[in-house]
Design a protein around this motif. Sequence first.
Motif, short mmCIF file in Angstrom:
data_model
loop_
_atom_site.label_atom_id
_atom_site.label_comp_id
_atom_site.label_asym_id
_atom_site.label_seq_id
_atom_site.Cartn_x
_atom_site.Cartn_y
_atom_site.Cartn_z
N TRP A 164 -7.51 48.97 59.34
CA TRP A 164 -6.79 48.69 60.58
C TRP A 164 -6.22 47.27 60.58
O TRP A 164 -6.86 46.32 60.11
N GLU A 186 -10.50 53.44 70.39
CA GLU A 186 -10.25 53.66 68.97
C GLU A 186 -11.07 54.85 68.49
O GLU A 186 -12.02 55.26 69.14
N THR A 238 -5.87 54.08 66.69
CA THR A 238 -6.14 52.86 67.47
C THR A 238 -5.22 52.70 68.67
O THR A 238 -5.28 51.67 69.34
N ASP A 243 -9.51 55.41 58.30
CA ASP A 243 -8.33 54.67 57.88
C ASP A 243 -7.08 55.29 58.51
O ASP A 243 -6.98 56.52 58.63
N GLU A 244 -6.11 54.42 58.87
CA GLU A 244 -4.85 54.93 59.42
C GLU A 244 -3.85 55.15 58.28
O GLU A 244 -3.82 54.41 57.30
N GLN A 263 -7.78 43.85 68.12
CA GLN A 263 -6.43 44.35 67.88
C GLN A 263 -5.38 43.26 68.10
O GLN A 263 -4.21 43.47 67.79
N HIS A 278 -0.40 54.15 63.77
CA HIS A 278 -1.64 53.84 64.49
C HIS A 278 -2.17 55.03 65.30
O HIS A 278 -2.32 54.98 66.52
#
Length: 573
Positions: free
Chosen positions: A168, A234, A262, A240-241, A190, A259
């Motif tokens: 992220w 989230e 998230t 993993d994105e 973030q 994303h």
Amino acid sequence: MRLETLATLLSVCSLAACGTTPKEEDPDWWKHATFYQIYPRSFQDSTNDGIGDLQGIIDKIDLFPDAGVDAVWLSPIFDSPQVDQGYDISNYTDIDSDYGTIEDLQKLVEEANARGVKVILDFVPNHTSDKHQWFIDSVNGVEEYRDYYIWANAKTGDDGERLPPNNWISMFKNSAWTWNEERQQYYLHQFASAQPDLNYRNPKVVEAMKDVLRFWLDRGIDGFRIDAVPYLFEDPDLQDEPLSNSTGYNSTDYEYLDHIYTKDLYDTFDMIYQWRQVVDDYTKENGGSTRVLMTEAYTDADKIMLYYGTADGSRLGAHFTFNFNLITDININSTAEDIASSINKWLDGIPEIYTSNWVLGNHDNHRVATRLGPGNIDGLNMVKALLPGVAVTYNGEEIGQEDGEVSYEEGQDPSARDPAIFDQVSRDFERTPYQWDESVNAGFNTGAKPWLPVSEKYLETNLQDEKESNGSSHYKVYQALAKIRSDPILVSGDVEVKAVDEYTLLVKRSNEEASLVVVFNVGDAEVTVDVSADVAEDNSVKIASVDSSREAGSVVDPASLKLDAHEALVIAS
């Protein structure tokens, strides 16, 4: 939550405690109101320390009724180390000493309310400062606060090195995870590393933040603008994105990833619906006018509508979530068709049960006079004023204030601490002090160095000159627009937005009896257009842009209407 499921959702004392029940007021006051965003740090410095404050706003309180403003929204004023100019909060229930005290805020509310103006606070719920006691206690393992934030163990690389839990990326570049040596875990942020994300899967966090809303409602606040709402939740599995497949970005850029884990998770919409219930319950229990929620979400149109609530209205979210189309969709080269398309995209997409809103600028984007050209400021303010619903003004738009001049060395924006990207990403330019008059520091204070430099343009553009001008001015146009916004045609009339030709935009509001029309040449050359289908021969110019040669009350030939470059007119017929 499965994607198909998501798609279907398309003072100091409380009024109750004091034994006072205010009179009932119009519950729909906000639906056609003008909201005015104040960036307090740059508005008015009453103590001459270089930083704007609450007393400064009180000193300038008469600006708001004079400009026709219904409600002011204050960017963050809570306790903060000011790493991100107040968006890193260390105490949600106290005022930062830079700005004053709770008593100062109470006085501001009283003075504003006495003038018919409501006060809205900025609520920053996604994250706190790393100096907040909650975070300190969480680091130290205090049981009550252990899970107030998003903590995760490190991964181990092939060579045994310590790695973040996943891929992220922060909005401010690089990994969204920072290692905490004391706790021996990573925490999520973030935004800046000094802004750890709260854990909204912890019911204690949810209730604590609802209590923050109630605390300020008890002190007479009329509502909240909720910051950065898409990032509240989230993926609990920390997956993993995927790559975004966007070109021109590297692996440290936020745009490098898609994303999906998230941003805009279903739980986020539900949290907004819960906050709406808090303010609605408060109004029901304490009386008075509707307390309003506004949400900030740079996201897809379908998700923006979900922040309003469910499509059938069975669950309500924000009273309105900001419509950023006129920021994100258009630029200085946009045609009339581009602008009309942006407006109609919103009008076609919003369910009839919800209220539209129109935003030209804010503290995170270049000022509208800079972004879209100083010659277009009157026309754009006309368009905003005549469109249905809420109008939002960022302080300075009413006088046509442009971006200021800020060097890298003078800059304060934590997202732009790399000189290579400062000019492209810094938000300092739109945050320079308000330009009141021609005196020292544009009247922001009496001579101390401001936290950001005053723009060199203040001698050309300032409120006092525009108020005292013998002729027209951006401010006088803005005032005139405010006066006509209460016209029944603009409150409930039909709306039509179209391009008459490549650079001539027309916005028409009408009912069975009359109409008000904006005709706006957004181009750099004179045009002659036929607007006889929308403007009757029996017509009258109500408001003209600053450089127009037409007088209020004059009549135009709708079959052959000549408009100078950037000229805009409001015509009644």
